[in-house]
Design a protein around this motif. Structure first.
Motif, PDB file in Angstrom:
ATOM      1  N   GLU A  80     -21.356  37.939   5.219  1.00  0.00           N
ATOM      2  CA  GLU A  80     -20.195  38.823   5.194  1.00  0.00           C
ATOM      3  C   GLU A  80     -20.304  39.665   3.939  1.00  0.00           C
ATOM      4  O   GLU A  80     -20.530  39.131   2.852  1.00  0.00           O
ATOM      5  CB  GLU A  80     -18.910  38.004   5.175  1.00  0.00           C
ATOM      6  N   VAL A  81     -20.151  40.999   4.092  1.00  0.00           N
ATOM      7  CA  VAL A  81     -20.335  41.898   2.952  1.00  0.00           C
ATOM      8  C   VAL A  81     -19.150  42.848   2.827  1.00  0.00           C
ATOM      9  O   VAL A  81     -18.542  43.241   3.816  1.00  0.00           O
ATOM     10  CB  VAL A  81     -21.659  42.691   3.052  1.00  0.00           C
ATOM     11  N   GLY A  82     -18.851  43.182   1.566  1.00  0.00           N
ATOM     12  CA  GLY A  82     -17.780  44.112   1.245  1.00  0.00           C
ATOM     13  C   GLY A  82     -18.133  44.890  -0.007  1.00  0.00           C
ATOM     14  O   GLY A  82     -19.252  44.753  -0.536  1.00  0.00           O
ATOM     15  N   PRO A  83     -17.215  45.689  -0.509  1.00  0.00           N
ATOM     16  CA  PRO A  83     -17.492  46.557  -1.658  1.00  0.00           C
ATOM     17  C   PRO A  83     -18.116  45.800  -2.835  1.00  0.00           C
ATOM     18  O   PRO A  83     -17.637  44.751  -3.243  1.00  0.00           O
ATOM     19  CB  PRO A  83     -16.109  47.102  -2.022  1.00  0.00           C
ATOM     20  N   GLY A  84     -19.225  46.353  -3.325  1.00  0.00           N
ATOM     21  CA  GLY A  84     -19.939  45.777  -4.463  1.00  0.00           C
ATOM     22  C   GLY A  84     -21.049  44.820  -4.084  1.00  0.00           C
ATOM     23  O   GLY A  84     -21.903  44.513  -4.914  1.00  0.00           O
ATOM     24  N   ASP A  85     -21.059  44.326  -2.845  1.00  0.00           N
ATOM     25  CA  ASP A  85     -22.107  43.394  -2.426  1.00  0.00           C
ATOM     26  C   ASP A  85     -23.430  44.133  -2.214  1.00  0.00           C
ATOM     27  O   ASP A  85     -23.457  45.218  -1.634  1.00  0.00           O
ATOM     28  CB  ASP A  85     -21.733  42.683  -1.125  1.00  0.00           C
ATOM     29  N   ALA A  86     -24.505  43.532  -2.694  1.00  0.00           N
ATOM     30  CA  ALA A  86     -25.854  44.071  -2.507  1.00  0.00           C
ATOM     31  C   ALA A  86     -26.686  43.003  -1.808  1.00  0.00           C
ATOM     32  O   ALA A  86     -26.501  41.811  -2.043  1.00  0.00           O
ATOM     33  CB  ALA A  86     -26.474  44.440  -3.847  1.00  0.00           C
ATOM     34  N   PHE A  87     -27.607  43.441  -0.947  1.00  0.00           N
ATOM     35  CA  PHE A  87     -28.430  42.488  -0.208  1.00  0.00           C
ATOM     36  C   PHE A  87     -29.707  43.158   0.260  1.00  0.00           C
ATOM     37  O   PHE A  87     -29.847  44.382   0.225  1.00  0.00           O
ATOM     38  CB  PHE A  87     -27.657  41.878   0.974  1.00  0.00           C
ATOM     39  N   LEU A  88     -30.634  42.324   0.689  1.00  0.00           N
ATOM     40  CA  LEU A  88     -31.944  42.764   1.161  1.00  0.00           C
ATOM     41  C   LEU A  88     -32.153  42.252   2.584  1.00  0.00           C
ATOM     42  O   LEU A  88     -31.879  41.081   2.867  1.00  0.00           O
ATOM     43  CB  LEU A  88     -33.038  42.194   0.246  1.00  0.00           C
ATOM     44  N   ILE A  89     -32.626  43.124   3.457  1.00  0.00           N
ATOM     45  CA  ILE A  89     -33.019  42.735   4.806  1.00  0.00           C
ATOM     46  C   ILE A  89     -34.526  42.908   4.884  1.00  0.00           C
ATOM     47  O   ILE A  89     -35.052  43.975   4.567  1.00  0.00           O
ATOM     48  CB  ILE A  89     -32.315  43.593   5.875  1.00  0.00           C
ATOM     49  N   ARG A  90     -35.212  41.849   5.292  1.00  0.00           N
ATOM     50  CA  ARG A  90     -36.676  41.865   5.326  1.00  0.00           C
ATOM     51  C   ARG A  90     -37.203  42.152   6.730  1.00  0.00           C
ATOM     52  O   ARG A  90     -36.511  41.891   7.721  1.00  0.00           O
ATOM     53  CB  ARG A  90     -37.212  40.531   4.843  1.00  0.00           C
ATOM     54  N   PRO A  91     -38.437  42.658   6.816  1.00  0.00           N
ATOM     55  CA  PRO A  91     -39.049  42.898   8.126  1.00  0.00           C
ATOM     56  C   PRO A  91     -39.034  41.610   8.960  1.00  0.00           C
ATOM     57  O   PRO A  91     -39.251  40.515   8.438  1.00  0.00           O
ATOM     58  CB  PRO A  91     -40.478  43.313   7.796  1.00  0.00           C
ATOM     59  N   GLY A  92     -38.757  41.757  10.243  1.00  0.00           N
ATOM     60  CA  GLY A  92     -38.707  40.620  11.147  1.00  0.00           C
ATOM     61  C   GLY A  92     -37.295  40.132  11.412  1.00  0.00           C
ATOM     62  O   GLY A  92     -37.073  39.347  12.330  1.00  0.00           O
ATOM     63  N   PHE A  93     -36.307  40.599  10.602  1.00  0.00           N
ATOM     64  CA  PHE A  93     -34.923  40.180  10.830  1.00  0.00           C
ATOM     65  C   PHE A  93     -34.434  40.736  12.163  1.00  0.00           C
ATOM     66  O   PHE A  93     -34.605  41.918  12.466  1.00  0.00           O
ATOM     67  CB  PHE A  93     -34.004  40.659   9.714  1.00  0.00           C
ATOM     68  N   GLN A  94     -33.816  39.866  12.952  1.00  0.00           N
ATOM     69  CA  GLN A  94     -33.181  40.265  14.203  1.00  0.00           C
ATOM     70  C   GLN A  94     -31.795  39.660  14.231  1.00  0.00           C
ATOM     71  O   GLN A  94     -31.593  38.533  13.773  1.00  0.00           O
ATOM     72  CB  GLN A  94     -33.980  39.774  15.401  1.00  0.00           C
ATOM     73  N   GLY A  95     -30.848  40.400  14.758  1.00  0.00           N
ATOM     74  CA  GLY A  95     -29.497  39.871  14.839  1.00  0.00           C
ATOM     75  C   GLY A  95     -28.501  40.922  15.251  1.00  0.00           C
ATOM     76  O   GLY A  95     -28.822  41.836  16.015  1.00  0.00           O
ATOM     77  N   ILE A  96     -27.292  40.795  14.720  1.00  0.00           N
ATOM     78  CA  ILE A  96     -26.183  41.686  15.063  1.00  0.00           C
ATOM     79  C   ILE A  96     -25.572  42.226  13.777  1.00  0.00           C
ATOM     80  O   ILE A  96     -25.332  41.475  12.830  1.00  0.00           O
ATOM     81  CB  ILE A  96     -25.108  40.924  15.870  1.00  0.00           C
ATOM     82  N   TRP A  97     -25.352  43.530  13.745  1.00  0.00           N
ATOM     83  CA  TRP A  97     -24.594  44.158  12.655  1.00  0.00           C
ATOM     84  C   TRP A  97     -23.225  44.452  13.239  1.00  0.00           C
ATOM     85  O   TRP A  97     -23.091  45.181  14.213  1.00  0.00           O
ATOM     86  CB  TRP A  97     -25.272  45.440  12.180  1.00  0.00           C
ATOM     87  N   ARG A  98     -22.182  43.860  12.628  1.00  0.00           N
ATOM     88  CA  ARG A  98     -20.813  44.015  13.118  1.00  0.00           C
ATOM     89  C   ARG A  98     -19.982  44.678  12.009  1.00  0.00           C
ATOM     90  O   ARG A  98     -19.787  44.088  10.938  1.00  0.00           O
ATOM     91  CB  ARG A  98     -20.233  42.648  13.474  1.00  0.00           C
TER      92      ARG A  98
END
Length: 112
Positions: A80-98
């Motif tokens: 779960e992400v909101g203002p100020g959150d930083a993250f990395l998505i790597r190759p091969g990730f599969q899923g749902i962006w909501r």
């Protein structure tokens, strides 16, 4: 220019998720691209609420500027992400962006 502030300037590119990947809603994406060169992309992206399937072949660094989203991986992970959150998505990730609340992020993508 060799240094520049990353702010939305000009008209954004307007897109929607591929209908085959759409799960719910009618999300509209707006993208202001600041850089596109040699497999490196960066800019600002925004989406209205909805959900769609994602499949990453690239690396992406994101920092949420506004709104709330949930990224759910096919392997059961949930971020779960909101203002100020930083993250990395790597190759091969599969899923749902909501997108729960209209979300704006800055991003850097590297395609090899």
């Amino acid at each position: 220019m060799l240094i520049e502030r990353l702010t939305p300037v000009g008209d954004p590119e307007i897109t929607r998720p591929d209908p085959a990947r759409l799960i719910e809603g009618d999300p509209v994406h707006r993208t202001w691209t600041a850089e596109e060169e040699a497999g490196l992309y960066c800019g600002i992206w925004e989406s209205t609420p909805g959900a769609w399937r994602v499949c990453y072949d690239e690396w992406e660094y994101c920092r949420i500027l506004a709104g709330r989203s949930v990224i759910e991986g096919a392997a059961g992970e949930r971020l779960e992400v909101g203002p100020g959150d930083a993250f990395l998505i790597r190759p091969g990730f599969q899923g749902i962006w909501r997108v729960i609340e209209t979300t704006r992020k800055d991003y850097v993508i590297l395609i090899r």
